[in-house]
Motif scaffolding. Structure first.
Motif, PDB file in Angstrom:
ATOM      1  N   ARG A 258       6.152  14.705 -37.149  1.00 11.49           N
ATOM      2  CA  ARG A 258       7.259  13.527 -37.070  1.00 11.49           C
ATOM      3  C   ARG A 258       8.657  13.797 -37.447  1.00 11.49           C
ATOM      4  O   ARG A 258       9.661  13.188 -36.721  1.00 11.49           O
ATOM      5  N   TRP A 259       9.066  14.486 -38.500  1.00 13.74           N
ATOM      6  CA  TRP A 259      10.241  14.722 -38.832  1.00 13.74           C
ATOM      7  C   TRP A 259      10.996  15.846 -38.135  1.00 13.74           C
ATOM      8  O   TRP A 259      12.359  15.858 -38.097  1.00 13.74           O
ATOM      9  N   LEU A 260      10.527  16.874 -37.513  1.00 10.97           N
ATOM     10  CA  LEU A 260      11.186  17.759 -37.073  1.00 10.97           C
ATOM     11  C   LEU A 260      12.025  17.613 -35.849  1.00 10.97           C
ATOM     12  O   LEU A 260      13.233  18.166 -35.883  1.00 10.97           O
ATOM     13  N   PRO A 261      11.684  16.836 -35.051  1.00  6.76           N
ATOM     14  CA  PRO A 261      12.413  16.476 -33.748  1.00  6.76           C
ATOM     15  C   PRO A 261      13.850  15.907 -34.238  1.00  6.76           C
ATOM     16  O   PRO A 261      14.915  16.090 -33.793  1.00  6.76           O
ATOM     17  N   ARG A 262      13.760  14.960 -35.247  1.00  9.13           N
ATOM     18  CA  ARG A 262      14.929  14.188 -35.606  1.00  9.13           C
ATOM     19  C   ARG A 262      15.795  14.897 -36.337  1.00  9.13           C
ATOM     20  O   ARG A 262      17.208  15.128 -36.093  1.00  9.13           O
ATOM     21  N   VAL A 263      15.341  16.028 -37.245  1.00 10.28           N
ATOM     22  CA  VAL A 263      16.218  16.900 -38.144  1.00 10.28           C
ATOM     23  C   VAL A 263      16.946  17.948 -37.076  1.00 10.28           C
ATOM     24  O   VAL A 263      18.144  18.138 -37.013  1.00 10.28           O
ATOM     25  N   TYR A 264      15.867  18.191 -36.116  1.00  2.89           N
ATOM     26  CA  TYR A 264      16.465  19.737 -35.224  1.00  2.89           C
ATOM     27  C   TYR A 264      17.672  19.026 -34.322  1.00  2.89           C
ATOM     28  O   TYR A 264      18.585  19.809 -33.921  1.00  2.89           O
ATOM     29  N   ARG A 265      17.456  17.947 -33.756  1.00  5.48           N
ATOM     30  CA  ARG A 265      18.461  17.413 -32.743  1.00  5.48           C
ATOM     31  C   ARG A 265      19.855  17.207 -33.341  1.00  5.48           C
ATOM     32  O   ARG A 265      20.786  17.289 -32.828  1.00  5.48           O
TER      33      ARG A 265
END
Length: 311
Positions: A258-265
């Motif tokens: 859940r949190w990886l896409p937001r942080v990564y982008r």
């Protein structure tokens, strides 16, 4: 029956690649390829642990590493060696990519021996050789499948792009010495192959020990965080997860997804894109590589620039 990649076999594949490469300076794939798009992302690191564990599930691979390599006492060195070869094939010039292929084949030529224990369908005493096509195909498959899985965890990928990536990956397979006729025809057939293999492979005692080292970062100053271990284990096929004696943590894994896409982008391009693609871009602009790119390369391949630069 064993099917060994001989040096003439490899050279025949490399000659074909050479003949179909329009600009040697750009390399085999080039900036417009889906291969560059997927492999430039630092998110590939998310799938590195999974690929390593899946490779260890092949008794030939695990025994070869146990008998011929000290790298699983130093997981970072193993990580560097793998990505140094793969990124050179993808982002190097044609000469660099072909040199990497020949270097890998030479290394594999010296790796052979016998299994020291029976596991799944493999009997103790069975001879193995690293340049055997079926074993090479499995290692290649773990890299391709894990790269797509890691990419799709943080960024969207259309089904057509996934198919294009698989078709382009057959060129990298040829650099490993695997002819196209030995590969599944499309992504669907490829997925069926990896699923079938997950039902046939197994973990030796050495493989389980090395898997523990990978997940704990043993022998290295880098220790994977709990969320990374949870994600890696969650991505393993259930049967192989049981073979390795791994305990899943689906709640932690789901939270990471859940949190990886937001942080990564939100990351800047200098962190999102791996050093080798940045080096390749500078090469195509006719410029030298900056200190920042050199440090980025050190993280990914353990040295400041792609090898075989004089090729």
């Amino acid at each position: 029956m064993e099917r060994i990649v001989s040096r003439p076999d490899l050279e025949s594949l490399l000659n074909s690649i050479h003949a179909n490469t329009s600009d040697p300076r750009v390399g085999i794939f080039g900036p417009d390829s889906i291969t560059w798009k997927i492999n430039r992302e630092s998110a590939l690191f998310l799938g590195a642990g999974r690929a390593a564990l899946l490779q260890l599930a092949h008794p030939w691979v695990a025994t070869a590493l146990q008998q011929h390599s000290s790298l699983f006492g130093d997981p970072i060195a193993r990580f560097h060696n793998t990505f140094r070869i793969v990124f050179t094939m993808i982002y190097g010039s044609l000469g660099q990519a072909l040199a990497a292929a020949r270097h890998l084949h030479t290394l594999h030529t010296r790796i052979q021996g016998e299994l020291t224990e029976s596991v799944s369908g493999w009997q103790c005493g069975t001879r193995y050789r690293a340049n055997e096509i079926a074993a090479l195909r499995w290692v290649y498959a773990t890299l391709v499948e894990s790269a797509v899985l890691a990419f799709e965890t943080v960024l969207p990928l259309a089904a057509t792009e996934r198919e294009s990536y698989y078709q382009e990956s057959k060129i990298m397979a040829a650099l490993f010495g695997i002819p196209g006729c030995e590969l599944p025809s499309d992504w669907s057939a490829f997925s069926s192959y990896t699923e079938q293999m997950a039902g046939e492979l197994g973990a030796t005692s050495a493989a389980r020990s090395m898997a523990d080292a990978v997940l704990s970062g043993a022998g290295s100053w880098v220790h994977p965080p709990a969320w990374y271990r949870a994600l890696t284990i969650d991505w393993m096929p259930p049967r192989l997860r049981a073979e390795f004696g791994l305990q899943a943590d689906p709640t932690r894994a789901a939270r990471a997804r859940r949190w990886l896409p937001r942080v990564y982008r939100a990351l800047p391009a200098s962190m999102r894109f791996v050093g080798p693609v940045q080096e390749a871009q500078e090469r195509l602009r006719g410029r030298g590589i900056s200190m920042l790119i050199r440090w980025n390369n050190r993280f990914w391949i353990g040295q400041p620039c792609l090898p075989f630069g004089g090729q």
